[in-house]
Design a protein around this motif. Sequence first.
Motif, PDB file in Angstrom:
ATOM      1  N   ASN A  30       0.853  -1.193   0.000  1.00 11.89           N
ATOM      2  CA  ASN A  30       0.000   0.000   0.000  1.00 11.89           C
ATOM      3  C   ASN A  30       0.887   1.241   0.000  1.00 11.89           C
ATOM      4  N   ASN A  31       1.905   1.228   0.848  1.00  6.34           N
ATOM      5  CA  ASN A  31       2.889   2.300   0.841  1.00  6.34           C
ATOM      6  C   ASN A  31       4.223   1.793   1.346  1.00  6.34           C
ATOM      7  N   GLN A  33       7.708   3.263   3.478  1.00  7.41           N
ATOM      8  CA  GLN A  33       8.190   4.372   4.305  1.00  7.41           C
ATOM      9  C   GLN A  33       9.691   4.207   4.562  1.00  7.41           C
ATOM     10  N   LEU A  48       7.067   9.034   3.322  1.00  8.39           N
ATOM     11  CA  LEU A  48       6.141   7.973   2.951  1.00  8.39           C
ATOM     12  C   LEU A  48       5.780   8.142   1.489  1.00  8.39           C
ATOM     13  N   ARG A  50       3.286   6.394  -1.502  1.00  9.10           N
ATOM     14  CA  ARG A  50       2.193   5.459  -1.711  1.00  9.10           C
ATOM     15  C   ARG A  50       2.404   4.693  -3.018  1.00  9.10           C
ATOM     16  N   ARG A  92       4.132  -1.196   4.089  1.00 12.08           N
ATOM     17  CA  ARG A  92       2.737  -1.366   4.497  1.00 12.08           C
ATOM     18  C   ARG A  92       2.122  -2.287   3.455  1.00 12.08           C
ATOM     19  N   LEU A  93       1.905  -3.528   3.827  1.00  7.96           N
ATOM     20  CA  LEU A  93       1.424  -4.515   2.870  1.00  7.96           C
ATOM     21  C   LEU A  93      -0.046  -4.305   2.551  1.00  7.96           C
ATOM     22  N   ASN A  94      -0.443  -4.806   1.403  1.00  6.18           N
ATOM     23  CA  ASN A  94      -1.845  -4.726   1.032  1.00  6.18           C
ATOM     24  C   ASN A  94      -2.688  -5.774   1.739  1.00  6.18           C
ATOM     25  N   SER A  95      -2.080  -6.881   2.115  1.00  7.94           N
ATOM     26  CA  SER A  95      -2.841  -8.001   2.646  1.00  7.94           C
ATOM     27  C   SER A  95      -3.143  -7.819   4.120  1.00  7.94           C
ATOM     28  N   GLY A  96      -4.394  -8.044   4.477  1.00 13.52           N
ATOM     29  CA  GLY A  96      -4.832  -8.093   5.861  1.00 13.52           C
ATOM     30  C   GLY A  96      -4.529  -6.845   6.645  1.00 13.52           C
ATOM     31  N   ASN A  97      -4.346  -7.029   7.961  1.00 16.27           N
ATOM     32  CA  ASN A  97      -4.085  -5.910   8.863  1.00 16.27           C
ATOM     33  C   ASN A  97      -2.652  -5.897   9.345  1.00 16.27           C
ATOM     34  N   THR A  98      -1.765  -6.493   8.593  1.00 19.43           N
ATOM     35  CA  THR A  98      -0.366  -6.571   8.999  1.00 19.43           C
ATOM     36  C   THR A  98       0.204  -5.181   9.216  1.00 19.43           C
ATOM     37  N   PRO A  99       0.819  -4.947  10.404  1.00 14.29           N
ATOM     38  CA  PRO A  99       1.490  -3.666  10.621  1.00 14.29           C
ATOM     39  C   PRO A  99       2.715  -3.528   9.724  1.00 14.29           C
ATOM     40  N   LEU A 100       3.396  -2.403   9.860  1.00 14.93           N
ATOM     41  CA  LEU A 100       4.595  -2.154   9.067  1.00 14.93           C
ATOM     42  C   LEU A 100       5.612  -3.278   9.245  1.00 14.93           C
ATOM     43  N   PHE A 102       9.577  -3.942   8.764  1.00 19.07           N
ATOM     44  CA  PHE A 102      10.837  -3.225   8.593  1.00 19.07           C
ATOM     45  C   PHE A 102      11.914  -4.123   8.012  1.00 19.07           C
TER      46      PHE A 102
END
Lengths: 112, 112
Positions: A30-31, A33, A48, A50, A92-100, A102
């Motif tokens: 998704n983005n 950083q 950041l 996108r 910031r992955l597109n899949s699910g709610n995975t946090p950042l 690193f």
Amino acid sequence: SQQGEEDPQALSIQEGENATMNCSYKTSINNLQWYRQNSGRGLVHLILIRSNEREKHSGRLRVTLDTSKKSSSLLITASRAADTASYFCALRLNSGNTPLVFGKGTRLSVIA
Amino acid sequence: NAGVTQTPKFRVLKTGQSMTLLCAQDMNHEYMYWYRQDPGMGLRLIHYSVGEGTTAKGEVPDGYNVSRLKKQNFLLGLESAAPSQTSVYFCASAQGREETQYFGPGTRLLVL
């Protein structure tokens, strides 16, 4: 692995030169950083970008993103000794709610 | 604004001892995170919270517990410390999942 991989792992340049570090990844994002970490300190957010953007600028920083190649680059122009730090890309992955997620970072040394 | 603060800054534990690391943020952020950073490993997510009263597991949750009883505080507990938990621990907060993260200065933990 879902994390980005920075390249090179370490970089040493003279003050005034430009520094370029890269981040490659394998998944859809998704983005992306970039963060800086001075020795013994916490990370500081730099920029950041996108997934629908190709280039962003902030002062002496220029970030590019090529989603077709799944890679990003961070350029620091006219480097200063104070730029000596580790630089991390975070996805910031597109899949699910995975946090950042690193990467392991690039250690930049700017020699005065 | 103090931003994100962490206490203590440094701690030495003996194997089997317990302790709690405190993270506090004054930016009214919804999301809070606990990471550990080890040499050559980058940042690894331990646990995170998407709001007061919620917690979720990250990449390396074993041996740690967390609580988010108040929006501004995120506690990380080690019930029975092990030498493998020797690390630098960072807390971070963000307004939303898509937003940039703000990091604390870190807690250095040495488990003997």
